[in-house]
Each structure stands twice: as structure tokens, then as C-alpha cells.
Write an enzyme that holds these catalytic residues in place. Structure first.
Site, PDB file in Angstrom:
ATOM      1  CG  ASP A   1     102.444 -11.767  24.275  1.00 10.68           C
ATOM      2  OD1 ASP A   1     102.886 -11.164  23.278  1.00 10.68           O
ATOM      3  OD2 ASP A   1     102.227 -12.989  24.281  1.00 10.68           O
TER       4      ASP A   1
ATOM      5  CG  ASP B   1     107.629 -20.094   7.893  1.00 13.74           C
ATOM      6  OD1 ASP B   1     106.701 -20.708   7.338  1.00 13.74           O
ATOM      7  OD2 ASP B   1     107.446 -19.115   8.637  1.00 13.74           O
TER       8      ASP B   1
ATOM      9  N   GLY C   1     104.908 -28.641  10.774  1.00 13.31           N
ATOM     10  CA  GLY C   1     104.826 -29.544  11.926  1.00 13.31           C
ATOM     11  C   GLY C   1     106.000 -30.498  12.063  1.00 13.31           C
TER      12      GLY C   1
ATOM     13  CG  PHE D   1      99.949 -23.196   9.109  1.00 15.25           C
ATOM     14  CD1 PHE D   1     100.257 -21.994   9.719  1.00 15.25           C
ATOM     15  CD2 PHE D   1     100.112 -23.292   7.730  1.00 15.25           C
ATOM     16  CE1 PHE D   1     100.729 -20.910   8.984  1.00 15.25           C
ATOM     17  CE2 PHE D   1     100.585 -22.214   6.990  1.00 15.25           C
ATOM     18  CZ  PHE D   1     100.891 -21.018   7.613  1.00 15.25           C
TER      19      PHE D   1
ATOM     20  N   GLY E   1      96.485 -20.740  14.322  1.00 14.73           N
ATOM     21  CA  GLY E   1      97.186 -20.119  15.441  1.00 14.73           C
ATOM     22  C   GLY E   1      97.950 -18.881  14.985  1.00 14.73           C
TER      23      GLY E   1
ATOM     24  CD  GLU F   1      94.571 -11.947  10.123  1.00 20.93           C
ATOM     25  OE1 GLU F   1      94.364 -12.075   8.917  1.00 20.93           O
ATOM     26  OE2 GLU F   1      93.674 -11.737  10.946  1.00 20.93           O
TER      27      GLU F   1
ATOM     28  CD  GLN G   1      97.049 -14.650  21.307  1.00 23.23           C
ATOM     29  OE1 GLN G   1      96.989 -15.076  20.174  1.00 23.23           O
ATOM     30  NE2 GLN G   1      97.840 -15.196  22.209  1.00 23.23           N
TER      31      GLN G   1
ATOM     32  CG  ASP H   1      91.647 -19.929  14.830  1.00 25.43           C
ATOM     33  OD1 ASP H   1      90.994 -19.146  15.544  1.00 25.43           O
ATOM     34  OD2 ASP H   1      92.830 -20.222  15.051  1.00 25.43           O
TER      35      ASP H   1
END
Ligand code: SF4
Length: 748
Positions: free
Chosen positions: A37, A220, A239, A617, A619, A622, A627, A713
Site C-alpha cells: 500500500d 520495540d 503492547g 505478537f 500482525g 514479512e 498481508q 494467524d
């Protein structure tokens, strides 16, 4: 997340011509890649009507590298698995069997069945799910048709990826700003990890900032590639973004590092915010985030004192139980430090004054208020729904000239989980038809078991796609979509920017593949509403959008690399902010009116779950894939053939795991098969799960769904209770309890 064009006035109207190619028989086209995107500027080489190569453009931001996904695009779209003709399901839903039909046959049946569903259950029984990148932006036409027909139930992956961030930013200052990388002094990345093969322009921009002496702060849990090159790396607990920022504000307020003049003149709620922030001494923040008070203070001071700095969008803060507070806190940091709408900070752009935006094309004013009120999820989780954004309509018109700014297409969405529950028959009313546009819906949201039940309970599923995704395998009709090589495009960051980048068509679509423009034009016709898409072609639509600029699309695309009318900072000094108060709302009047805490807060994680002692975690995209896409491309699969989890050497040892071993990861929602990868940059106890795995080469149809039932996932992710952000209703994907179970037998 769109690419990272420069936003300084020098970028306005920048022109560029791709360097000519000397080889005979090869022509070049100036194109924007949409294999993800980001929309990188690239050049396509065309020989005998086919794109033979994608290469970097001369644009300084892209000339040094483009990523593997862009380079492999010609092979991707020429893949024998590509859907080239309309397909109609044969046998039971999920049989995996289809037959070729004509477009006319498909449209006649789709129109009849959709009209019947609308007659029986109301227009709200029709939902549309899209991610837009895959088969392209739909130019606002999907929303336009739905708004006229009467359905508010449009959902998208942007609900948990940038669209929700845009909607939450609007609560604070009325528009989602864009980072001025060219002039910034410091970049702050919350978990985001752009690289040479993903989010390429952001990676390139960071390199440029570093090269001229700017700073990089990375937060991170892993020592990511960006953490490796950071000036400061804070290995915060997964989180805990919102807690970290409350700590930063504590330092900034206590040490007087904020922009007092801006705060006094242009914000409301400062004293209330200050009291809230006082509840977060650094000792508490250190406990919540796992970082030392000294480190937290050092980072806060760096951000606040470097001068104009940016906190670019991150796909991490989007997906946490404290997401609304986290995104709000990023907005608040920008504002109180004086980095809003200034050079080197983050710019509020508004609409281009002479180009018709997709928000206008969508015609949200055509959807009656009574239908807006039916938007699913707007009662419990309203923030990005019509209800949550309603108080911004008048201010948006006052400041930006239009009532509806659908930034990143995420500002007037239904809640995806609420739509899936209605589709599954759980009320509050039936949803019986789903159109899935370039969006592998089954695997694109949390709680895949619920989504599967929802899909199996539909009377009509229409998918527009490139390949037979697991979602497509459950459809009644699969209609072939075009690719970015095969269509023109006019990119404005999905409604984020007032800057436009044109893209030329490089080749004709193969078979009977069509654009989303053509798709919606035909659907409007099938519904007996052809007047809703009056333009004969996509180019004619673009010509119409550009009319006030006095140029047609062909000329526009030939002329410009990037086009902006004029770029001006501190526009709020003339107009105020597009919020109900006209100020930056540190204390949100909108959240208050919706019955939520108007100040950012911290909500603790649920107590540890003894049966699921590890934390995962997910989402994570790679670099080879975007997606759920790309798994059918041999060149990409050769680089990354299997889904692999990452754990630290200590965790691997404690769990008795070895590199390359197949295991199962389980949560209370579901389980997946996955290979083990031992990585020294992972903290102990944390498990990283890649997003979107399935295997197109394996058995189709219900039961296997080409590996989606085994690897996706989305099987692991809950969408309720403690694992949901309250205000938006987006899932918590950054810190779920899980366990790793060794497999007793071979992989099935
Ligand atoms: S990052 Fe890669 S896939 Fe995405 S637009 Fe750029 S070249 Fe294409």
C-alpha cells in the site's frame, strides 16, 4: 500506508520524466507500485504489450532501491494461478469447485440476488469488505453505491491498520497529519521496522534523516533492524506503547519541555491532562514498560528538545488494547511539543483545492441518518464509525471545505467483528451478502473461526481477486481483478494527503480482468442504478476529477511526478483546528460525549494465564509478502517458503525447541502449525508470529482452504473482552497469552 513523498513547498508541482531506455522495442511507463500500500514511484519496461521489468525511478527517494515485491510484480501477475475470467461456484459453498461464466451471466445473477436480499432484509444486510491495495483503490465508488442503496456496513483491514489511526487523530486536531521527513530532526518508531524490502520509502527517508545528523528513536521489544541503527532503542514490553507515552509526557511536563505558547493558545484540557499524567511517575511507567526510568526520560527529552520531530504512523500502536489512548498520546505529543503543522514536524494537509477527492465521490451525505445509525458496532465501539466521527462534520466543513474527510478510508467504517457477528446470525439484524474486494476477508481480521461461520451463513458472496484465496474459495462468484501494471491511478495516500501522484497504465489486463472502477460500474448497472457511476471509463472519471485544474489525466500523468497546489504550514492560525472547539483537544469532547474517558489512560493486561505462559505478537508482515498475498509467487516462496515463529535462544531451550522444528502455537482462540526460528534479537518469553499464511498450492475447499485452516494467524486472535480496544473495538494483537506444543507426528 502510503509512500512518503516530500511535503515541503519545493515538492509542489515537481515534474519528472523517466530516463529513456535505449534498447529497441522497449518502452517505459511512469508507474506507482501497488504490490503493497506504499505506492513507490517505479518505471515499468514494456515489450510487445507486456511488462517485462519493473525498475527504480529517478526520484531521489526511490532510485536506490525498490523491494522484492515490486520487482517480482510482472511474474506475480503473469502467474498461471491468476483468475482471468469470472467464476461461479459449483456445488455446496466451500466445495472449492467453480465454472467459468460470462460477466453478463454473473452480473445478472448477482444483481437479482442482491436486490432480493435488500428487499427481504433491508440494505444494511449488504456488507462490503475491502483492503483496496490488491485490486486497487475503488475510487470511492463502493461507498458511493452503498450510500445510495442505504448500507452503512463497509469494513476494511484499515480498521486495524492506519485507517483507525486516522480516525483517532481526527478527534484531537481534525486531520491526520503527514510527517515532513525532509526537514525533521528526529524520527520516533513505535515498533515499526521499515527495511530495504518493506515500507521502502520510509526506510529511505530514515536513512536520509540519519545521514544529515537527525536522530532515530526506536521502541520495540525486539532489537529490530531499525533498532540496530537507532540512536536510542527502548526495548519496551509488547503492547505498552500508551504507558510509555504517558511516561514521556510526565517528563516533558515536569521539566517544562513543552511548547507553552502553543499549548496556551491552541489547546484545551491541558490541566486535566497534566493531572492524568501525574498518575504516571516514571517508577510506575518503568514497571509497565520494562524500561528504566533513566531510559524513558532520556528518550522523552530527546524527542521534546530536538526541535521538529515526527512520530510516523505505525502498524503496532494500531493493534493494542490501549490503541485509542496510544494513538491519542502520539497526537498529543506532536501537539504539546509544537511539532504540529510546522516544517520538520507533521503537516495537516486538507483536501487539494482543485482535485475532487474520493471522500466527495463517496457521497456520505446521501446515506440517510437513520441508516447511519444502523452501522454495526457503532453502539459499543463507535470511534471510527459514523457516530464517532459525527461531531467532526461541521468543523471539517468549516476548516477543510467538506463535511466528510474519509482519511485512509478509515473514518466512517463499521466495526468488522460486529459485521461478522451479524453475518453469523448473532444479530442485531441479519447481514446476508458480502462483497470482498481485493481482501482475503477470512484471514484479514481477528477471530477466524467467527469469520468462517459468518461466511458460511451468507446467501451471496462476491469476491474480486487475482487468485483463488481461501475467501474466494467460499464465494458464489469470483470476479477477476486487474493489477497495478494494467490500470492508471491517481494516488493521494488514500485520502491522507493533498499531494497527488499519477501512475500510467503499462499494459492491458489479461483475460477478462477489470479494474475496481469497472467492477462497481457493472454492479451499479446490475442494481438498476447506472446513474451512480456516470463516467464511461476510469480515465473519464479522472478527467472529471481534474477538471478544475484545467488538465486531463493523460497530460497530468505525463507532466507530473508529484503534484500539490500549494503547501502551507500553520494553517490553523487562520482557520482554527477542525475539532468541535476549534482547538487541539487534549481532553476530547468527542470521547466525552460518546461516554468514554476523554483523557488518554492505561488499562492493565489481564492476569497471567497459567495454561498459556508465553506471550505472542502477530500482525507482522514479512518483507516478501504483503498481508495474505504473494504466496503463489515462486520467487517469493523460494525466499520464504514456510511460516516461521521467532523465539529467543533461552525460550527455545526452556521449551525444548530447535531451529526448523514444526510445532503448534495455541491460544484460547485457536492453533496453527508453524516452524521454529531461534533469534538472538528476541526477548525471552516473547513469540513472534508472521501474518497471513496459507499455501495456494495445497488442497482447496472447506476443511483445508489451501492451508488457511492450518497456518493463518487469524486463527489465534480473539476479538472480544480483554483483548479488544474499547473505543474502537480493534483486537489486541501485541501481547496475547500463548503456548507452544511440540508435535508428536509429522506435519499433515
Ligand atoms: S515497498 Fe515494495 S511492494 Fe511496496 S510499493 Fe514499494 S516497491 Fe512496491
Amino acid at each position: 500506508m502510503p509512500g512518503a513523498p516530500s511535503i515541503t513547498p519545493s515538492a509542489a508541482g515537481s515534474k519528472s520524466i523517466p530516463r529513456p531506455h535505449q534498447r529497441p522495442g522497449i518502452t517505459t511507463r511512469k508507474t506507482l507500485c501497488a504490490s503493497c500500500d506504499i505506492a513507490c514511484s517505479v518505471v515499468t519496461e514494456v515489450q510487445k504489450g507486456r511488462v517485462t521489468r519493473v525498475r527504480s525511478s529517478d526520484n531521489p527517494l526511490f532510485k536506490d532501491n525498490i523491494c522484492i515485491k515490486g520487482i517480482t510484480a510482472p511474474k506475480n501477475f503473469a502467474n498461471p494461478d491468476r483468475v482471468l475470467y469470472p467464476q461461479r461456484r459449483v456445488g455446496e459453498r466451500g466445495s472449492g469447485k467453480f465454472e467459468r461464466v460470462s460477466w453478463d451471466e454473473a452480473l445478472a445473477d448477482i444483481g437479482t440476488r442482491l436486490k432480493k436480499i435488500i428487499d427481504e432484509h433491508g440494505p444494511e444486510a449488504w456488507a462490503v469488505s475491502t483492503s483496496q491495495w490488491n485490486t486497487g483503490t475503488d475510487h470511492g465508488l463502493g461507498r458511493r453505491i452503498m450510500n445510495h442503496v442505504g448500507s452503512p456496513n463497509w469494513i476494511s483491514g484499515v480498521a486495524l491498520c492506519a485507517g483507525n489511526t486516522a480516525a483517532v487523530n481526527r478527534l484531537t486536531y481534525g486531520w491526520y497529519p503527514w510527517p515532513d521527513y525532509d526537514n525533521t530532526n528526529c524520527v520516533v518508531l513505535f515498533g515499526h521496522n521499515p527495511g530495504k524490502n518493506s515500507w521502502v520509502p520510509v526506510y529511505n527517508q530514515i536513512q536520509r534523516v540519519k545521514a544529515r545528523g537527525g536522530k532515530l528513536i526506536v521502541l520495540d521489544p525486539r532489537k529490530s533492524e531499525c533498532a540496530e541503527m537507532a540512536d536510542l532503542w527502548l526495548p519496551l514490553k509488547v503492547g505498552s506503547d500508551a504507558a510509555m507515552m504517558l511516561g514521556w509526557l510526565k517528563v516533558i511536563f515536569d521539566e517544562g519541555l513543552y511548547d507553552r505558547a502553543f499549548v496556551e493558545r491552541w489547546t484545551i484540557g491541558f490541566e486535566d491532562l497534566r493531572k492524568r499524567v501525574d498518575e504516571f511517575p516514571l517508577s510506575r511507567v518503568a514497571e509497565l514498560t520494562g524500561c528504566s526510568p533513566e531510559m524513558i526520560a532520556k528518550a522523552a527529552r530527546m524527542y521534546a528538545t530536538m526541535g521538529p520531530s515526527v512520530i510516523p504512523w505505525t502498524p503496532i500502536t494500531d493493534q493494542q488494547r490501549n490503541s485509542t489512548s496510544g494513538i491519542r498520546l502520539q497526537s498529543i505529543l506532536r501537539a504539546v511539543c509544537g511539532y504540529l503543522d510546522v516544517p520538520g514536524g507533521e503537516a495537516l494537509m486538507g483536501f487539494h483545492p482543485k482535485i475532487v477527492s474520493e471522500s466527495e465521490i463517496e457521497m456520505h451525505e446521501a446515506l440517510p441518518e437513520s441508516q447511519k445509525a444502523k452501522q454495526l458496532g457503532s453502539d459499543a465501539h463507535p470511534v471510527f464509525t459514523y457516530r464517532g466521527q459525527a461531531a467532526l462534520r461541521e468543523p471539517c466543513k468549516r476548516v477543510w471545505g467538506h463535511e466528510y474527510a474519509n482519511q485512509v478510508t478509515g473514518c466512517f467504517m463499521a466495526n468488522p467483528s460486529a459485521v461478522f457477528r451479524a453475518m453469523a446470525g448473532e444479530g442485531p439484524y441479519p447481514v446476508k451478502a458480502l462483497f470482498s474486494i481485493g481482501n482475503n476477508t477470512l484471514m484479514g481480521f481477528a477471530n477466524m473461526p467467527l469469520i468462517l461461520k459468518a461466511l458460511l451463513n451468507q446467501d451471496l458472496i462476491v469476491v474480486q481477486e487475482h487468485v483463488m484465496t481461501p475467501t474466494a474459495q467460499l464465494a458464489d462468484y469470483v470476479l477477476p481483478g486487474d493489477s497495478w501494471l494494467e490500470r492508471p491511478w491517481m494516488f493521494d495516500g488514500y485520502g491522507w494527503l493533498s499531494i497527488y501522484k499519477p501512475s500510467q497504465r503499462s499494459m492491458e489486463p489479461p483475460g477478462e480482468c477489470t479494474s475496481t472502477f469497472e467492477f462497481w460500474k457493472r454492479i451499479a448497472g446490475a442494481l438498476g442504478r447506472p446513474e451512480l457511476v456516470p463516467w464511461p471509463t476510469l480515465e473519464a472519471l479522472y478527467d472529471w476529477r481534474l477538471e478544475a485544474l484545467g488538465v486531463d489525466f493523460e497530460t497530468f500523468a505525463e507532466t507530473y511526478e508529484v503534484h500539490a497546489d500549494k503547501l502551507e504550514f500553520r494553517k490553523y492560525e487562520k482557520t482554527g483546528f477542525a475539532t468541535p472547539s476549534g482547538k487541539v483537544e487534549l481532553r476530547s469532547s468527542i470521547l466525552d460525549d460518546l461516554g468514554f474517558d476523554p483523557l488518554p489512560y492505561w488499562r492493565d493486561a489481564p492476569p497471567p494465564d497459567a495454561e498459556y505462559p508465553l506471550t505472542m505478537f502477530t500482525g507482522v508482515r514479512e518483507a516478501e509478502y504483503f498481508q495474505t498475498g504473494g504466496r503463489h509467487v515462486p520467487e517469493l516462496r523460494a525466499r520464504k517458503p514456510e511460516p516461521v515463529l521467532f523465539v529467543s535462544p533461552t525460550t527455545a531451550k526452556a521449551q525444548g525447541l530447535s531451529e526448523g522444528e514444526w510445532v503448534q502455537v495455541e491460544t484460547r482462540t485457536g492453533k496453527v502449525d508453524i516452524q521454529v526460528g531461534v533469534r538472538t534479537n528476541m526477548p525471552d518469553g516473547l513469540v513472534r508470529i508472521p501474518h497471513g499464511w496459507w499455501k495456494p498450492e495445497t488442497e482447496r475447499g472447506l476443511g483445508k482452504l489451501s492451508g488457511a485452516m492450518q497456518y493463518a494467524d487469524a486463527q489465534l486472535c480473539p476479538d472480544d473482552g480483554e483483548y479488544l480496544d474499547v473505543e474502537q473495538g480493534v483486537p489486541h494483537l501485541k501481547g496475547l497469552p500463548c503456548r507452544i506444543v511440540k508435535r508428536s507426528g509429522a506435519l499433515a
